[in-house]
Design a protein around this motif. Structure first.
Motif, PDB file in Angstrom:
ATOM      1  N   LEU A 347      20.411 -13.650  29.280  1.00 41.46           N
ATOM      2  CA  LEU A 347      19.067 -14.075  29.682  1.00 41.46           C
ATOM      3  C   LEU A 347      17.987 -13.257  28.983  1.00 41.46           C
ATOM      4  N   ASP A 348      18.301 -12.002  28.690  1.00 40.73           N
ATOM      5  CA  ASP A 348      17.357 -11.172  27.939  1.00 40.73           C
ATOM      6  C   ASP A 348      17.167 -11.729  26.527  1.00 40.73           C
ATOM      7  N   ALA A 349      18.292 -12.202  25.944  1.00 37.60           N
ATOM      8  CA  ALA A 349      18.223 -12.752  24.585  1.00 37.60           C
ATOM      9  C   ALA A 349      17.692 -14.187  24.575  1.00 37.60           C
ATOM     10  N   GLU A 352      15.049 -18.788  28.065  1.00 40.81           N
ATOM     11  CA  GLU A 352      14.880 -20.203  28.389  1.00 40.81           C
ATOM     12  C   GLU A 352      16.097 -20.794  29.114  1.00 40.81           C
ATOM     13  N   VAL A 353      17.209 -20.054  29.138  1.00 35.48           N
ATOM     14  CA  VAL A 353      18.429 -20.556  29.772  1.00 35.48           C
ATOM     15  C   VAL A 353      18.343 -20.366  31.289  1.00 35.48           C
ATOM     16  N   PRO A 354      18.587 -21.404  32.097  1.00 39.13           N
ATOM     17  CA  PRO A 354      18.602 -21.220  33.548  1.00 39.13           C
ATOM     18  C   PRO A 354      19.680 -20.212  33.949  1.00 39.13           C
ATOM     19  N   PRO A 355      19.437 -19.383  34.983  1.00 41.17           N
ATOM     20  CA  PRO A 355      20.386 -18.314  35.345  1.00 41.17           C
ATOM     21  C   PRO A 355      21.819 -18.776  35.557  1.00 41.17           C
ATOM     22  N   PHE A 360      27.629 -19.972  33.430  1.00 41.51           N
ATOM     23  CA  PHE A 360      28.601 -20.930  32.898  1.00 41.51           C
ATOM     24  C   PHE A 360      28.932 -20.616  31.444  1.00 41.51           C
ATOM     25  N   LEU A 361      27.908 -20.283  30.663  1.00 34.16           N
ATOM     26  CA  LEU A 361      28.150 -19.968  29.256  1.00 34.16           C
ATOM     27  C   LEU A 361      28.964 -18.690  29.101  1.00 34.16           C
ATOM     28  N   ARG A 402      16.783 -28.522  33.718  1.00 28.77           N
ATOM     29  CA  ARG A 402      16.515 -27.195  34.244  1.00 28.77           C
ATOM     30  C   ARG A 402      16.734 -27.139  35.746  1.00 28.77           C
ATOM     31  N   GLU A 403      17.188 -25.996  36.226  1.00 27.34           N
ATOM     32  CA  GLU A 403      17.338 -25.799  37.651  1.00 27.34           C
ATOM     33  C   GLU A 403      15.964 -25.807  38.327  1.00 27.34           C
TER      34      GLU A 403
END
Length: 408
Positions: A347-349, A352-355, A360-361, A402-403
């Motif tokens: 998430l730091d990198a 834009e990715v939902p938590p 999952f990734l 998005r969540e």
């Protein structure tokens, strides 16, 4: 008119299922997924299916016969889902995308049913084993052909590695309990698998990924080391204390001086696997020269662990269902802590990715590394790391909803 008495084999108060065999297979699938083949009793399966044990035996001769039915059912279901995707000559990316959508949809429809064949194939009768193996080869061959069409520059071994990674990523929801709506999970995992397919692979990976140094040689450590190898190879229930003692060069009494039971050995071994995964995170972060390096070092260190000690990772995944619920819960809590650490850096990198999508990734990347490195013909560490990093850093969010923020 008085009610009819229950038919023989159907206890009073139970309603005869309209399709007994399907109910039995469904109950067995859940049991084997949660507790493994040896950890599941036929009486428990019969009770879950709402029938008596004698009624179960009218459909299946023994537990191995039932396991074969479960694996055949699961394998045929996957084969049918993939066969329904028509070939698209000249459009390998479109066909691969459609295959992935079909495969992921099947995984999510049966999410909490683990890949029983992968961990219990040795308990199958040979005809059942060959049936499942044949369908897997067919799916692998078709997918590898599409990847080779997309990337003609790659070697056969590299296409095989990417194919294995694709199925590991798409199957990863079965190995964790992170929640998201299916409309998010499906596109996310499909995009993650496609990111892996397009990963930039090392041209000349190292021929040797061995980790130099010495290992502890005390009796207790030797018992743990040899037990892990046996558990990974044969499963918990097919290994005896006598087998462990012979591997270590001790009488059984010598093993019991260090561990009160075989179960205690397994518990210590699986906690050791969890501890080493946590240590790999610490080592990776300690080697990071900055925030941009964190994901790279985390992936490198976890891959090194899997390459150096594939048995401990395999034993963890194969035998965790044998532990009691409290021990499993402890290990899963630690796993969540480890995944959360990875997710924080992802998430730091990529803010834009939902938590939960980040989690999952992370699971997908970890499963790709594990599947590529912990088998009889392992992929080299550099290739496995590159594929995992592509999943983490290159997965597109196109089509991923998005969540919604939680109110209150």
């Amino acid at each position: 008119m008085p009610p009819k008495p229950p038919r023989a084999g159907v206890p009073a108060g139970r309603v005869r299922p309209p399709d007994r065999r399907a109910h039995i297979v469904a109950a067995a699938t859940i049991g084997f997924s949660e507790h493994g083949f040896h950890g599941t009793k036929l009486s428990e399966i019969a009770d879950s299916a709402g029938i008596s044990a004698p009624a179960l035996y009218r459909h299946f001769a023994n537990k191995s016969d039932l396991l074969g039915a479960v694996v055949r059912d699961m394998s045929a279901r996957v084969q049918a889902a993939l066969a329904a995707v028509p070939p698209q000559p000249g459009a390998p990316e479109a066909e691969l995308t459609a295959l992935l959508d079909a495969y992921v949809a099947n995984v999510l429809a049966h999410r909490h049913h683990s890949d029983i064949y992968r961990w219990e194939w040795q308990s199958l009768a040979e005809p059942d084993r060959e049936f499942a193996r044949g369908l897997r080869r067919e799916a692998h061959r078709r997918t590898r052909g599409l990847i080779a069409g997309l990337r003609p520059d790659l070697s056969r071994a590299q296409c095989d590695a990417l194919t294995d990674a694709v199925f590991a990523i798409a199957s990863s929801p079965g190995n964790h309990r992170v929640t998201l709506p299916r409309k998010i999970i499906g596109p996310l995992l499909r995009n993650a698998a496609l990111a892996a397919v397009h990963a930039e692979l090392p041209a000349n990976p190292s021929a040797s990924d061995s980790v130099p140094g010495l290992t502890p040689n005390g009796r207790r450590e030797t018992i743990l080391t040899e037990s892990v190898v046996l558990f990974a190879d044969r499963g918990f229930h097919d290994v005896t204390v006598e087998d462990i003692a012979a591997a270590v060069g001790l009488p059984p009494s010598g093993v019991y001086r260090h561990f009160p039971s075989k179960q205690a050995i397994l518990t210590a071994a699986l906690h050791r696997a969890s501890e080493r995964t946590t240590s790999a995170i610490s080592a990776g972060l300690a080697q990071s020269g900055g925030r941009d390096e964190a994901l790279v070092r985390l992936a490198e260190q976890y891959t090194r662990l899997c390459v150096a000690e594939p048995a401990i990772v395999t034993a963890y995944r194969r035998c965790i269902g044998t532990l009691d619920e409290e021990q499993r819960a402890q290990l899963r809590r630690q796993q969540r802590t480890n995944v959360d650490e990875w997710s924080t850096w992802l998430l730091d990198a990529r803010p834009e990715v939902p938590p939960n999508a980040a989690r999952f990734l992370v699971h997908a990347a970890l499963d790709a590394i594990t599947d590529l490195t912990c088998h009889d013909h392992p992929t080299d560490a550099a290739t496995a790391t590159a594929i995992a990093l592509a999943v983490l850093r290159e997965t597109s969010l196109e089509g991923v909803v998005r969540e919604r923020p939680v109110r209150g």
